[in-house]
Design a protein around this motif. Sequence first.
Motif, PDB file in Angstrom:
ATOM      1  N   ILE A  94       0.833  -1.204   0.000  1.00 36.73           N
ATOM      2  CA  ILE A  94       0.000   0.000   0.000  1.00 36.73           C
ATOM      3  C   ILE A  94       0.869   1.257   0.000  1.00 36.73           C
ATOM      4  O   ILE A  94       0.554   2.253  -0.668  1.00 36.73           O
ATOM      5  CB  ILE A  94      -0.967  -0.006   1.208  1.00 36.73           C
ATOM      6  N   ASN A  95       1.978   1.227   0.731  1.00 31.07           N
ATOM      7  CA  ASN A  95       2.899   2.366   0.746  1.00 31.07           C
ATOM      8  C   ASN A  95       3.453   2.639  -0.650  1.00 31.07           C
ATOM      9  O   ASN A  95       3.527   3.800  -1.091  1.00 31.07           O
ATOM     10  CB  ASN A  95       4.046   2.084   1.717  1.00 31.07           C
ATOM     11  N   GLY A  96       3.821   1.577  -1.369  1.00 31.89           N
ATOM     12  CA  GLY A  96       4.305   1.731  -2.739  1.00 31.89           C
ATOM     13  C   GLY A  96       3.250   2.320  -3.657  1.00 31.89           C
ATOM     14  O   GLY A  96       3.552   3.154  -4.515  1.00 31.89           O
ATOM     15  N   CYS A  97       1.993   1.905  -3.463  1.00 31.09           N
ATOM     16  CA  CYS A  97       0.893   2.451  -4.276  1.00 31.09           C
ATOM     17  C   CYS A  97       0.687   3.936  -3.988  1.00 31.09           C
ATOM     18  O   CYS A  97       0.460   4.729  -4.910  1.00 31.09           O
ATOM     19  CB  CYS A  97      -0.399   1.676  -3.994  1.00 31.09           C
ATOM     20  N   ALA A  98       0.767   4.317  -2.711  1.00 31.66           N
ATOM     21  CA  ALA A  98       0.578   5.724  -2.336  1.00 31.66           C
ATOM     22  C   ALA A  98       1.665   6.609  -2.942  1.00 31.66           C
ATOM     23  O   ALA A  98       1.380   7.683  -3.497  1.00 31.66           O
ATOM     24  CB  ALA A  98       0.579   5.861  -0.810  1.00 31.66           C
ATOM     25  N   SER A 136       7.468  -2.335  -0.670  1.00 29.13           N
ATOM     26  CA  SER A 136       7.163  -1.003  -1.199  1.00 29.13           C
ATOM     27  C   SER A 136       7.998  -0.707  -2.438  1.00 29.13           C
ATOM     28  O   SER A 136       7.485  -0.191  -3.447  1.00 29.13           O
ATOM     29  CB  SER A 136       7.428   0.047  -0.121  1.00 29.13           C
ATOM     30  N   THR A 137       9.284  -1.045  -2.400  1.00 25.80           N
ATOM     31  CA  THR A 137      10.184  -0.796  -3.525  1.00 25.80           C
ATOM     32  C   THR A 137       9.767  -1.589  -4.757  1.00 25.80           C
ATOM     33  O   THR A 137       9.811  -1.076  -5.885  1.00 25.80           O
ATOM     34  CB  THR A 137      11.628  -1.156  -3.135  1.00 25.80           C
ATOM     35  N   GLN A 138       9.340  -2.835  -4.557  1.00 28.75           N
ATOM     36  CA  GLN A 138       8.930  -3.668  -5.687  1.00 28.75           C
ATOM     37  C   GLN A 138       7.684  -3.108  -6.368  1.00 28.75           C
ATOM     38  O   GLN A 138       7.571  -3.124  -7.599  1.00 28.75           O
ATOM     39  CB  GLN A 138       8.671  -5.104  -5.216  1.00 28.75           C
ATOM     40  N   ILE A 139       6.752  -2.602  -5.590  1.00 31.93           N
ATOM     41  CA  ILE A 139       5.539  -2.001  -6.167  1.00 31.93           C
ATOM     42  C   ILE A 139       5.894  -0.734  -6.941  1.00 31.93           C
ATOM     43  O   ILE A 139       5.390  -0.495  -8.049  1.00 31.93           O
ATOM     44  CB  ILE A 139       4.517  -1.689  -5.052  1.00 31.93           C
ATOM     45  N   LEU A 140       6.778   0.082  -6.382  1.00 30.04           N
ATOM     46  CA  LEU A 140       7.222   1.292  -7.076  1.00 30.04           C
ATOM     47  C   LEU A 140       7.884   0.944  -8.408  1.00 30.04           C
ATOM     48  O   LEU A 140       7.619   1.581  -9.432  1.00 30.04           O
ATOM     49  CB  LEU A 140       8.218   2.061  -6.204  1.00 30.04           C
ATOM     50  N   HIS A 141       8.730  -0.073  -8.382  1.00 33.16           N
ATOM     51  CA  HIS A 141       9.432  -0.478  -9.601  1.00 33.16           C
ATOM     52  C   HIS A 141       8.457  -0.979 -10.662  1.00 33.16           C
ATOM     53  O   HIS A 141       8.649  -0.744 -11.854  1.00 33.16           O
ATOM     54  CB  HIS A 141      10.437  -1.580  -9.261  1.00 33.16           C
ATOM     55  N   MET A 142       7.391  -1.625 -10.223  1.00 35.09           N
ATOM     56  CA  MET A 142       6.413  -2.183 -11.151  1.00 35.09           C
ATOM     57  C   MET A 142       5.490  -1.110 -11.723  1.00 35.09           C
ATOM     58  O   MET A 142       5.145  -1.132 -12.908  1.00 35.09           O
ATOM     59  CB  MET A 142       5.566  -3.252 -10.437  1.00 35.09           C
ATOM     60  N   LEU A 143       5.082  -0.132 -10.894  1.00 37.35           N
ATOM     61  CA  LEU A 143       4.081   0.842 -11.311  1.00 37.35           C
ATOM     62  C   LEU A 143       4.676   2.084 -11.961  1.00 37.35           C
ATOM     63  O   LEU A 143       4.098   2.632 -12.901  1.00 37.35           O
ATOM     64  CB  LEU A 143       3.229   1.260 -10.105  1.00 37.35           C
ATOM     65  N   TYR A 144       5.815   2.537 -11.468  1.00 31.39           N
ATOM     66  CA  TYR A 144       6.354   3.815 -11.944  1.00 31.39           C
ATOM     67  C   TYR A 144       7.614   3.567 -12.752  1.00 31.39           C
ATOM     68  O   TYR A 144       8.613   3.077 -12.242  1.00 31.39           O
ATOM     69  CB  TYR A 144       6.670   4.738 -10.761  1.00 31.39           C
ATOM     70  N   LYS A 145       7.571   3.936 -14.038  1.00 31.93           N
ATOM     71  CA  LYS A 145       8.619   3.540 -14.963  1.00 31.93           C
ATOM     72  C   LYS A 145       9.386   4.715 -15.570  1.00 31.93           C
ATOM     73  O   LYS A 145      10.118   4.530 -16.542  1.00 31.93           O
ATOM     74  CB  LYS A 145       8.017   2.688 -16.094  1.00 31.93           C
TER      75      LYS A 145
END
Length: 284
Positions: A119-123, A186-195
């Motif tokens: 959720i932190n990565g999504c935010a 959190s880092t993995q979600i950021l890497h997946m969503l923000y490119k």
Amino acid sequence: MKEKSTWQRILLVVLGAVVMAWNIRIFVRAGDMIPGGFNGLTLLIQSIFSTFLHLELPFSLINLILNAIPAIISFKFIGKKFTLYSCLMIVLSSILTDLLPGFEVTTNPLLISIFGGIINGCAISLCLFANATSGGTDFIAIFFSQRKGIDTWNYIFLGNVVMLVVAGLLFGWERALYSIVFQFASTQILHMLYKRYQKKTLLVITDHPEEVYHVIRDNTNHDATQFTGVGCYEGQERQMLYSVVSAEEAKNTIRDIRKTDPKAFINCLNTEQITGRFYTRPND
């Protein structure tokens, strides 16, 4: 790429702030997690004052003080609108963290660290989609990256490690270890969503190199290099364009290349590192 309107950016920042505040109230505090950056430092300072000095300091006060100087530097050197949207995120998430009610979803520390990190990565991603940041260490990293040409992410990672070591020494290693799981998720979600800062190499074999080049240039503001070769099967001369673009631009660029030349052969490769000039859209 199409720029987002002011209202779209505000909506994304507000939504990101609400999600981040709820996450801190529901998951981070329930599991005593220490997220990375200034949010984690704020929570650590709160814990130290509460445990050893018996003083309950508001999250918003500490977080706003920590972010003050980085925000001033960002406003002066990185971008005014970028900093203002980031400050909206910082102020709103800080205030909501103090005001929003918390409730218990689970007491399992592993579930808290995993889903809290997700959720932190999504935010943070919502904030980045608005061309803003969640503040703190992001301001510092972007400043040194854009203005000084220095990669500071490893130093920021080292700072997070030091923060977790302090938390482990003061409050127990189990809390610090679960916080590592939180930060990793959190880092993995950021890497997946923000490119935006990920790179793709395009190798395009086409009979219409001039038209394809204009598609790449117009979509990404990047140049391309043309090579002449021979197709081994038919023995005919072929043209290949080579270009490196950001990952967020690659999908639309490939789509437009296919429209321009339906017979084009396109190879899209992940690019780990480049050296030399590479155009990155400046922060506004």
